[in-house]
Design an enzyme around this catalytic site. Structure first.
Site, mmCIF file in Angstrom:
data_model
loop_
_atom_site.group_PDB
_atom_site.id
_atom_site.type_symbol
_atom_site.label_atom_id
_atom_site.label_comp_id
_atom_site.label_asym_id
_atom_site.label_seq_id
_atom_site.Cartn_x
_atom_site.Cartn_y
_atom_site.Cartn_z
ATOM 1 N N ASP A 1 -60.880 63.940 -31.331
ATOM 2 C CA ASP A 1 -61.957 63.416 -30.502
ATOM 3 C C ASP A 1 -62.218 61.960 -30.883
ATOM 4 O O ASP A 1 -62.238 61.620 -32.073
ATOM 5 C CB ASP A 1 -63.217 64.264 -30.697
ATOM 6 C CG ASP A 1 -64.249 64.013 -29.609
ATOM 7 O OD1 ASP A 1 -63.850 63.656 -28.477
ATOM 8 O OD2 ASP A 1 -65.439 64.168 -29.883
ATOM 9 N N HIS B 1 -71.862 54.204 -25.167
ATOM 10 C CA HIS B 1 -72.254 55.285 -26.081
ATOM 11 C C HIS B 1 -72.344 54.768 -27.513
ATOM 12 O O HIS B 1 -73.324 55.038 -28.227
ATOM 13 C CB HIS B 1 -71.241 56.426 -25.991
ATOM 14 C CG HIS B 1 -71.439 57.514 -27.004
ATOM 15 N ND1 HIS B 1 -72.507 58.396 -26.972
ATOM 16 C CD2 HIS B 1 -70.712 57.857 -28.105
ATOM 17 C CE1 HIS B 1 -72.419 59.238 -27.999
ATOM 18 N NE2 HIS B 1 -71.340 58.926 -28.706
ATOM 19 N N GLU C 1 -71.602 66.402 -24.992
ATOM 20 C CA GLU C 1 -70.990 65.078 -24.856
ATOM 21 C C GLU C 1 -70.058 65.148 -23.649
ATOM 22 O O GLU C 1 -69.116 65.933 -23.615
ATOM 23 C CB GLU C 1 -70.236 64.674 -26.134
ATOM 24 C CG GLU C 1 -71.187 64.409 -27.292
ATOM 25 C CD GLU C 1 -70.556 63.635 -28.445
ATOM 26 O OE1 GLU C 1 -69.320 63.621 -28.559
ATOM 27 O OE2 GLU C 1 -71.333 63.037 -29.232
ATOM 28 N N GLU D 1 -67.121 64.059 -21.663
ATOM 29 C CA GLU D 1 -65.869 63.373 -21.991
ATOM 30 C C GLU D 1 -64.769 63.792 -21.014
ATOM 31 O O GLU D 1 -64.881 64.787 -20.314
ATOM 32 C CB GLU D 1 -65.411 63.742 -23.420
ATOM 33 C CG GLU D 1 -66.444 63.465 -24.493
ATOM 34 C CD GLU D 1 -65.894 63.557 -25.917
ATOM 35 O OE1 GLU D 1 -64.666 63.433 -26.089
ATOM 36 O OE2 GLU D 1 -66.706 63.772 -26.838
ATOM 37 N N ASP E 1 -67.928 68.166 -25.491
ATOM 38 C CA ASP E 1 -67.881 68.301 -26.953
ATOM 39 C C ASP E 1 -69.279 68.661 -27.447
ATOM 40 O O ASP E 1 -70.062 67.794 -27.853
ATOM 41 C CB ASP E 1 -67.408 66.964 -27.536
ATOM 42 C CG ASP E 1 -67.321 67.000 -29.056
ATOM 43 O OD1 ASP E 1 -66.910 68.027 -29.591
ATOM 44 O OD2 ASP E 1 -67.672 65.966 -29.675
ATOM 45 N N ARG F 1 -76.710 67.870 -33.417
ATOM 46 C CA ARG F 1 -77.067 66.555 -33.978
ATOM 47 C C ARG F 1 -77.717 66.647 -35.346
ATOM 48 O O ARG F 1 -77.566 65.743 -36.178
ATOM 49 C CB ARG F 1 -78.006 65.820 -33.020
ATOM 50 C CG ARG F 1 -77.451 65.604 -31.630
ATOM 51 C CD ARG F 1 -76.222 64.725 -31.635
ATOM 52 N NE ARG F 1 -75.688 64.543 -30.291
ATOM 53 C CZ ARG F 1 -74.487 64.037 -30.035
ATOM 54 N NH1 ARG F 1 -73.683 63.650 -31.030
ATOM 55 N NH2 ARG F 1 -74.074 63.906 -28.794
ATOM 56 N N GLN G 1 -75.034 67.420 -37.819
ATOM 57 C CA GLN G 1 -74.225 66.200 -37.929
ATOM 58 C C GLN G 1 -74.890 65.151 -38.815
ATOM 59 O O GLN G 1 -74.241 64.531 -39.665
ATOM 60 C CB GLN G 1 -73.995 65.629 -36.515
ATOM 61 C CG GLN G 1 -73.029 64.455 -36.439
ATOM 62 C CD GLN G 1 -72.750 64.026 -34.988
ATOM 63 O OE1 GLN G 1 -73.199 64.671 -34.037
ATOM 64 N NE2 GLN G 1 -72.012 62.945 -34.818
ATOM 65 N N LYS H 1 -69.486 69.831 -34.930
ATOM 66 C CA LYS H 1 -68.631 69.752 -33.738
ATOM 67 C C LYS H 1 -67.678 70.940 -33.640
ATOM 68 O O LYS H 1 -66.731 70.895 -32.863
ATOM 69 C CB LYS H 1 -67.797 68.471 -33.808
ATOM 70 C CG LYS H 1 -68.608 67.188 -33.948
ATOM 71 C CD LYS H 1 -69.064 66.667 -32.610
ATOM 72 C CE LYS H 1 -69.496 65.204 -32.719
ATOM 73 N NZ LYS H 1 -69.682 64.624 -31.377
ATOM 74 N N THR I 1 -65.843 73.415 -27.974
ATOM 75 C CA THR I 1 -65.581 72.312 -27.062
ATOM 76 C C THR I 1 -65.080 72.957 -25.784
ATOM 77 O O THR I 1 -64.094 73.701 -25.820
ATOM 78 C CB THR I 1 -64.519 71.361 -27.634
ATOM 79 O OG1 THR I 1 -65.045 70.744 -28.817
ATOM 80 C CG2 THR I 1 -64.130 70.289 -26.636
ATOM 81 N N GLU J 1 -78.629 60.313 -26.162
ATOM 82 C CA GLU J 1 -78.899 59.014 -25.544
ATOM 83 C C GLU J 1 -79.948 59.133 -24.437
ATOM 84 O O GLU J 1 -80.821 58.283 -24.315
ATOM 85 C CB GLU J 1 -77.606 58.446 -24.958
ATOM 86 C CG GLU J 1 -76.527 58.132 -25.969
ATOM 87 C CD GLU J 1 -75.178 57.933 -25.309
ATOM 88 O OE1 GLU J 1 -74.404 58.914 -25.247
ATOM 89 O OE2 GLU J 1 -74.913 56.811 -24.846
#
Lengths: 419, 419
Positions: free
Chosen positions: B125, B132, B198, B200, B230, B234, B237, B250, B254, B360
């Protein structure tokens, strides 16, 4: 536990790596045959593919060993693992009545080529050696901030690249990469000048899991162990690793020793992790001795020169066991598969000569090593051969792993000029 | 390029995701059969396993399609990829003379279950979306230090976990993990409270490589693209990711869309990367348009409530193309295999409504979103369904991907109490 004697004479030496107590699993080829499964005994290999074909081993309706990897046996689970070990022990023990049938199935290791012993599903590497983390952290952040805040609470790990795992004896090509030295204004693309080893043990997942598992379950799911050298380009790593960790610096190659030493063979050498500096949360707590007392060393040999043992340490220096690492790996629900490989992280001890990487041994290049040949080294030169060794010492016998060897070749010229 | 017409009527709608121009590859099951290969055309699936069995498709001596993955076809390389596309187009085109033979091999998508379209070899990834990286960096380090020093020079990436990749429609279990909130003195083990998406794109490696490859070679080696979510915890993480990057945060799952949209289908939509802010080194320089103009959106639906489109962006916002990412991935000599999956990194645009993650969109939880249902969200609640959509818009036709959907389920209770 003492030496168990075999009718294979060479297996009965007190310092031989492959006595009857060991019986490690590999993949070999000899006499033009395709690579297939074999078991080391003394200086010989028992061709278990042939033994199965002749009905001397019967564990499954499907053939388990006429393959270039041990994954199907690993998938069978602990009861079959134990049955195989019992059967091999019976066939090869001094008192075996089947010697006449088994002896023709032995191949000399000297006549065989070794291959990857299992198909690596995915590869994870940890950073779980206390002395290594302290050393590296001190170099980069000073002694007060050496350990990241999470280090004493979880085994820090990152996903590596399974496609780059190779068997001992495979030459290692010095990598190119993008890097930015302390005197560079801008990054450049160049061969790594700080190419390094990492002395590690690799734990191999036998039984898959799909969801969080406990430390005890994790220990149960591990099939065996190998020596592991996580080749590392320190200059590429320094430029790339923030914020998401090592990537290309660790993707050139990871070498493993050719024989899987089973958990069963290592049982007599179980030992505890070091005293906890901070109490672990319940899901990672020790529930028994899950490290192993295994002496480890690193030998460096410049091309055409004498060999020097540059480091000696022991697997019992790890802060986290492979079982704790595997349990942590599943906390998020991450599925684990047969053939997953978990690198322990670099194994260093408290003294300078116990350090498992050149980065630590030469203190980032500031204190080059002097080899027995009189040459000095901060990192690896082209033509250098690096060998990892490991053995657990019993009462009149040892459990060896077989060397984990790699010779570093010069970088190829300018790989992008061809376009 | 305009719409190519098919005798499958539903494929001729100007907004249908699967016209004859697309022909994406999936794995389906219907009528109790085992999962096997199929191609979407309009509302139908062409059973290519049957088409091959009946001799309508002949590309290889070995069957390529009677399998639950497209990897063998991907391994065949670009000439066979083109031959298959040509043959499928001929069979399904309005003017086809073989309609009578093909029509019995169609299965309604409404009657089929979709499975993973390929076996993921390894999953990488990236963190290669400019907006971002700017947004996340600003939140964590302030606007002046938002971008790490290496960001404009290499596509930052980390190895993810292939075992955790699932097909659209798979429920996602909220993960447990070790975390330490801003008000916690010590870490604790708990279900993630900041579980996120996420948005992607995923690029799929078709042709393997063993050593460094150029950006052009990398583009040639890519087989196709999928939408990719993904899922990211948070809070886990934040505690784990220093110093070696995201790991368990993560590894829960996915999700990918069920149809591989081929590079060939996307050719009309190629576009350039944005203007370089810093000149790239030669090995990463753009050598042609290798991004694609693909509209993307994220839809959130709380259980039993109305859906809200919470983000709209475009794949052309990426700073690095998948070809550049793949080329970078090989610089160290890292072998790449058929079925390797490369996540683009989160795709955000310049405006607030272009942001591809809740981190975000809610600015780290400080600015919760208000949904059309009247509820607010900073991160994902149990029962929420998240859908990613993507389409490239042609002249009177679109190339769609099929939704990438996942519903988040409550964490299971205390997974470690069972021991």
């Amino acid at each position: 536990m003492t030496l168990s004697k075999s009718w294979v004479d060479s297996a009965n030496g007190a310092t031989h790596p492959f006595p009857l107590n060991n019986l490690p699993y590999g993949v070999f080829s000899a006499d033009g045959a395709e690579p297939h499964c074999g078991v080391a005994i003394g200086d010989m290999i028992l061709d278990v593919t042939e033994a199965e074909a002749e009905g001397l081993i019967e564990l499954s309706d499907e053939p388990l060993f006429d393959l270039p990897f041990w994954n199907p046996l690993m998938e069978e689970g602990p009861a079959v693992w134990a049955a195989l070990r019992d059967r091999l022990t019976a066939l090869l023990a001094e008192e075996s009545e089947e010697r006449g049938k088994v002896e023709p199935l032995l191949v000399a290791q000297a006549d065989a080529d070794m291959h990857m012993p299992f198909a690596v599903s995915e590869y994870t590497d940890f950073y779980a050696g206390r002395h290594h983390a302290q050393n590296v952290g001190t170099m980069f952040r000073g002694p007060e901030n050496a350990l990241p805040p999470n280090w004493l609470h979880i085994p820090i790990g990152y996903n590596g690249r399974a496609s780059s795992v190779v068997v001992s004896g495979t030459d290692i090509r010095r990598p190119w990469g993008q890097l930015k030295g302390p005197n560079d204004d801008t990054p450049r693309f160049a061969p790594s000048q700080r190419f390094d080893i990492e002395l590690e043990m690799g734990a191999i997942v036998g039984t898959p899991s799909d969801g969080p598992i406990s430390v005890q379950e994790a220990d149960d799911n591990i099939f065996g162990y190998v020596l592991l050298n996580d080749w590392s380009a320190r200059d590429i790593q320094a430029w790339e690793y923030q914020p998401l960790g090592p990537f290309q610096a660790k993707a050139t190659a990871t070498s493993i020793s050719p024989w899987i030493v089973t958990k069963a063979a290592l049982e007599p050498f179980r030992c505890d992790t070091p005293t906890r500096e901070v109490e672990l949360l319940d899901h990672l707590k020790d529930v028994g001795p899950m490290l192993y007392d295994i002496d480890l060393s690193v030998i460096m040999t410049p091309e055409g020169k004498a060999a020097t043992t540059i480091a000696r340490t022991n697997y019992n220096e790890m802060y986290y066991s492979a079982a704790q690492q595997l349990a942590h790996h599943t906390t998020s629900g991450c599925p684990m598969n047969t053939g997953d490989l978990l690198g322990s992280g670099t194994i260093s001890g408290p003294e300078k000569h116990n350090r498992g990487s050149l980065l630590e041994l030469s203190w980032g290049g500031k204190e080059p090593l002097t080899l027995d040949s009189g040459e000095t080294r901060s990192f690896i030169n082209d033509g250098d051969t690096l060998v990892l060794t490991g053995e657990a010492k019993g009462d009149g016998f040892v459990i060896g792993f077989g060397d984990c060897t790699g010779k570093v070749l010069a970088a190829l010229d300018t790989p992008y000029q061809r376009n």
